[in-house]
Design a protein around this motif. Structure first.
Motif, PDB file in Angstrom:
ATOM      1  N   GLU A  43       0.827  -1.202   0.000  1.00 47.80           N
ATOM      2  CA  GLU A  43       0.000   0.000   0.000  1.00 47.80           C
ATOM      3  C   GLU A  43       0.865   1.257   0.000  1.00 47.80           C
ATOM      4  O   GLU A  43       0.413   2.348  -0.374  1.00 47.80           O
ATOM      5  N   MET A  44       2.128   1.103   0.420  1.00 48.97           N
ATOM      6  CA  MET A  44       3.007   2.263   0.515  1.00 48.97           C
ATOM      7  C   MET A  44       3.541   2.703  -0.856  1.00 48.97           C
ATOM      8  O   MET A  44       4.063   3.816  -0.987  1.00 48.97           O
ATOM      9  N   LYS A  45       3.410   1.844  -1.859  1.00 50.98           N
ATOM     10  CA  LYS A  45       3.914   2.203  -3.189  1.00 50.98           C
ATOM     11  C   LYS A  45       3.221   3.461  -3.707  1.00 50.98           C
ATOM     12  O   LYS A  45       2.016   3.625  -3.575  1.00 50.98           O
ATOM     13  N   ASN A  46       4.027   4.357  -4.255  1.00 52.49           N
ATOM     14  CA  ASN A  46       3.590   5.640  -4.827  1.00 52.49           C
ATOM     15  C   ASN A  46       3.161   6.655  -3.772  1.00 52.49           C
ATOM     16  O   ASN A  46       2.653   7.718  -4.128  1.00 52.49           O
ATOM     17  N   GLN A  47       3.362   6.350  -2.502  1.00 55.59           N
ATOM     18  CA  GLN A  47       3.105   7.332  -1.456  1.00 55.59           C
ATOM     19  C   GLN A  47       4.396   8.058  -1.083  1.00 55.59           C
ATOM     20  O   GLN A  47       5.499   7.540  -1.269  1.00 55.59           O
ATOM     21  N   THR A  48       4.238   9.240  -0.535  1.00 55.99           N
ATOM     22  CA  THR A  48       5.372  10.063  -0.134  1.00 55.99           C
ATOM     23  C   THR A  48       5.546   9.998   1.377  1.00 55.99           C
ATOM     24  O   THR A  48       4.570  10.100   2.125  1.00 55.99           O
ATOM     25  N   LEU A  61       7.703   5.228   9.686  1.00 57.67           N
ATOM     26  CA  LEU A  61       7.769   5.951   8.431  1.00 57.67           C
ATOM     27  C   LEU A  61       6.346   6.336   8.037  1.00 57.67           C
ATOM     28  O   LEU A  61       5.553   5.507   7.571  1.00 57.67           O
ATOM     29  N   HIS A  62       6.019   7.608   8.247  1.00 53.82           N
ATOM     30  CA  HIS A  62       4.661   8.092   8.020  1.00 53.82           C
ATOM     31  C   HIS A  62       4.465   8.476   6.554  1.00 53.82           C
ATOM     32  O   HIS A  62       5.297   9.177   5.964  1.00 53.82           O
ATOM     33  N   ALA A  63       3.349   8.024   5.986  1.00 51.82           N
ATOM     34  CA  ALA A  63       2.963   8.390   4.625  1.00 51.82           C
ATOM     35  C   ALA A  63       1.521   8.885   4.636  1.00 51.82           C
ATOM     36  O   ALA A  63       0.905   9.003   5.700  1.00 51.82           O
ATOM     37  N   HIS A 119      -4.163   4.335   8.346  1.00 53.79           N
ATOM     38  CA  HIS A 119      -4.802   5.346   9.185  1.00 53.79           C
ATOM     39  C   HIS A 119      -6.265   5.010   9.447  1.00 53.79           C
ATOM     40  O   HIS A 119      -6.782   5.264  10.548  1.00 53.79           O
ATOM     41  N   CYS A 120      -6.932   4.401   8.469  1.00 49.64           N
ATOM     42  CA  CYS A 120      -8.351   4.108   8.626  1.00 49.64           C
ATOM     43  C   CYS A 120      -8.604   2.986   9.636  1.00 49.64           C
ATOM     44  O   CYS A 120      -9.756   2.761  10.043  1.00 49.64           O
ATOM     45  N   ASP A 121      -7.554   2.283  10.056  1.00 49.10           N
ATOM     46  CA  ASP A 121      -7.706   1.212  11.046  1.00 49.10           C
ATOM     47  C   ASP A 121      -7.718   1.727  12.483  1.00 49.10           C
ATOM     48  O   ASP A 121      -7.865   0.941  13.422  1.00 49.10           O
TER      49      ASP A 121
END
Length: 273
Positions: A43-48, A61-63, A119-121
């Motif tokens: 899920e972290m792919k393509n996130q900053t 590591l927050h995204a 975050h939604c969890d």
């Protein structure tokens, strides 16, 4: 095992290379860590990455949509590598960055962890690995009064008490031995039988020994080098840990070694009561 100062040194070392950079790809080369690496890490792919934090000995590591939780286990380390640099045998998890660099998790014993929290969890600090942790030793809530109250009625040794992550996080074996020496408290003393003034001093000594270790890059252990490849230097200032039979710097008595809670424990029989 990397302890809190080593993990904080790692956090400071990798943060400039990660913050504001996008994850272009991830690679799980071996999912069999302390807890298996789940597919949801992708899920972290393509996130900053927006921030690199730490809670106890977990790197955070927050995204945008969640947080990657890393634990270095017994022998783990992270390093920033060029994309073309050959993988090492125990590089188990890789984040590829839009800068052309990689973040690689290296862990020969595979006791580390890679976990993804959406975050939604729910709140991050309600995560099962984080929710029962005590206060940060360098934070505002770890105060003399807190430590005094936490020791009330406790029959366990003071060393076991301050190494309990429910009491305070990140006071590992090395730093527990060193803080107790500075406070003049014998590690085998029952936590509930130590005066308030001595516990107050111990609180301050825990904070100071960890702060000094962080500033000097942590303690060099067999399996740890800090982020720029240089060893930490706090080892040169250890007063009791690993110094069995050597002369105490304060009184010249021979440093003794015993076992408390299955951990090697070093103390001065003259300076610590």
């Amino acid at each position: 095992m990397p302890e809190l100062p080593e993990v904080e040194t790692t956090r400071r070392g990798i943060a400039p290379y990660l913050i504001k950079h996008r994850i272009t790809d991830l690679e799980v080369r071996n999912p069999n860590m302390r807890w298996p690496i789940e597919a949801d890490v992708f899920e972290m792919k393509n996130q900053t990455i927006t921030e690199v934090g730490r809670r106890a000995k977990y790197l955070l590591l927050h995204a945008q949509s969640g947080t990657l939780i890393l634990h270095l286990g017994m022998s783990g380390s992270t390093r920033i590598s060029g994309r073309d640099e050959p993988y090492k045998k125990h590089d188990h998890f890789i984040l590829q960055l839009d800068s052309g660099l990689d973040l690689r998790l290296h862990d020969p014993r595979r006791f580390g962890a890679v976990l993804w929290h959406q975050h939604c969890d729910g709140p991050l600090f309600e995560h099962p690995r984080l929710k029962d942790l005590g206060p940060e030793p360098l934070g505002d809530t770890f105060t003399p009064s807190y430590l005094i109250n936490s020791c009330h009625g406790k029959s366990c040794t003071i060393k076991q008490h301050i190494m309990n992550n429910r009491t305070v996080v990140g006071v590992g074996n090395i730093y527990a031995c060193e803080a107790l020496f500075r406070s003049g408290i014998r590690p085998s003393r029952a936590a509930g039988n130590i005066s308030a003034i001595r516990l107050s001093n111990l609180c301050q000594d825990i904070r100071s020994v960890l702060s000094e270790a962080i500033e000097q890059g942590g303690t060099t252990l067999r399996d740890f080098l800090n982020q720029d490849g240089k060893p930490g230097y706090f080892k040169q200032k250890l007063k009791v840990y690993g110094r069995e039979s050597q002369a105490c710097d304060q009184c010249s008595s021979a440093i003794r070694k015993t076992t408390i809670g299955q951990r090697s424990t070093f103390f001065c029989p003259q300076c610590q009561r």
